[in-house]
Write a protein that holds these residues in place. Sequence first.
Motif, short mmCIF file in Angstrom:
data_model
loop_
_atom_site.label_atom_id
_atom_site.label_comp_id
_atom_site.label_asym_id
_atom_site.label_seq_id
_atom_site.Cartn_x
_atom_site.Cartn_y
_atom_site.Cartn_z
N LEU A 129 -29.18 5.75 41.24
CA LEU A 129 -28.94 6.89 42.12
C LEU A 129 -28.00 6.51 43.27
CD1 LEU A 129 -32.48 8.56 42.46
CD2 LEU A 129 -30.49 9.44 41.22
N GLY A 130 -28.26 5.34 43.87
CA GLY A 130 -27.43 4.90 44.98
C GLY A 130 -25.98 4.69 44.57
N GLY A 131 -25.79 4.06 43.43
CA GLY A 131 -24.43 3.82 42.95
C GLY A 131 -23.68 5.10 42.65
N CYS A 132 -24.38 6.07 42.06
CA CYS A 132 -23.74 7.35 41.74
C CYS A 132 -23.41 8.14 42.99
CB CYS A 132 -24.64 8.16 40.82
SG CYS A 132 -24.79 7.47 39.16
N LEU A 133 -24.29 8.06 43.99
CA LEU A 133 -24.03 8.76 45.25
C LEU A 133 -22.80 8.16 45.95
CD1 LEU A 133 -24.73 10.76 47.46
CD2 LEU A 133 -26.36 9.10 48.38
N VAL A 134 -22.74 6.84 45.98
CA VAL A 134 -21.58 6.18 46.59
C VAL A 134 -20.31 6.52 45.81
CG1 VAL A 134 -20.51 3.94 47.04
CG2 VAL A 134 -22.93 4.30 47.57
N GLY A 135 -20.41 6.58 44.49
CA GLY A 135 -19.26 6.93 43.67
C GLY A 135 -18.74 8.33 43.97
N ALA A 136 -19.66 9.29 44.09
CA ALA A 136 -19.27 10.66 44.40
C ALA A 136 -18.65 10.77 45.79
CB ALA A 136 -20.48 11.59 44.28
N LEU A 137 -19.27 10.08 46.76
CA LEU A 137 -18.74 10.08 48.13
C LEU A 137 -17.34 9.48 48.18
CD1 LEU A 137 -21.88 9.01 50.20
CD2 LEU A 137 -20.58 11.14 50.50
N THR A 138 -17.15 8.38 47.47
CA THR A 138 -15.85 7.71 47.45
C THR A 138 -14.79 8.59 46.80
OG1 THR A 138 -16.94 5.56 47.32
CG2 THR A 138 -14.62 5.65 46.72
N ALA A 139 -15.14 9.23 45.69
CA ALA A 139 -14.18 10.05 44.97
C ALA A 139 -13.67 11.21 45.82
CB ALA A 139 -14.81 10.57 43.68
#
Length: 229
Positions: free
Chosen positions: A95-105
Amino acid sequence: MSEFFTSPLFCITLSLAAYCIGCRVRAKTGSALANPLIVAAVLIGAVLFATGTDVEVYYEATDMIRFWIMPATAVLGVAIYKNLTLIRKQWLPVLGGCLVGALTAIGSVVVLAKAFGLERELAVGLAPKSVTMAIATSLSEQHGGLVPITVFGVVLTGVLGAVAAPLLIRLLRIKDPTEAGLAIGASSHAVGTSTAVQLGEIEGAMSGAAIGLVGIFTVLLALALPYVL
């Protein structure tokens, strides 16, 4: 003659033929750069330019292809189901990795748009570039973005991810298949996941899970676009 070039029959046939040619080129060369989507995009662009066909007209004429993207993406659920136990054990980093990925994108587009004075319609159209086409185009339409730019951004992001992922994994010395799969799925959606599946079953499952989670996070984060763009 111009009506023929703008008909769904011609545009859909062109898309399928271009992709088949891309697959043949990939099989013959074996090069990661000869990605079928890259070859198809170049061929389709050349034909549209030669026939004077507008990109938006082509987009509307190929609506049937986009309709099948959603059920095709859902097939990735099979790999996720097989590795559901592993995903449950690592639910927090997933979940944390996906959240960071969405924020970065989304955040990277917002920052660059502000820095270079990009028009709002272009910025909104590019913001959902790291999620599947169905989600990205819906978000773009909802928030006033240019849908053709969204389509271009999604395809380009996916193709770059599919081509560059194996090289980046080696350069960054990523050994954990969970990390590799999440990174690919979070940044380059279903197109990149096609590469993740080739790397291994766990990579494919994690990349597939990242597609759905990043899609959810992106929908939620997109609510802030009217306030930051």
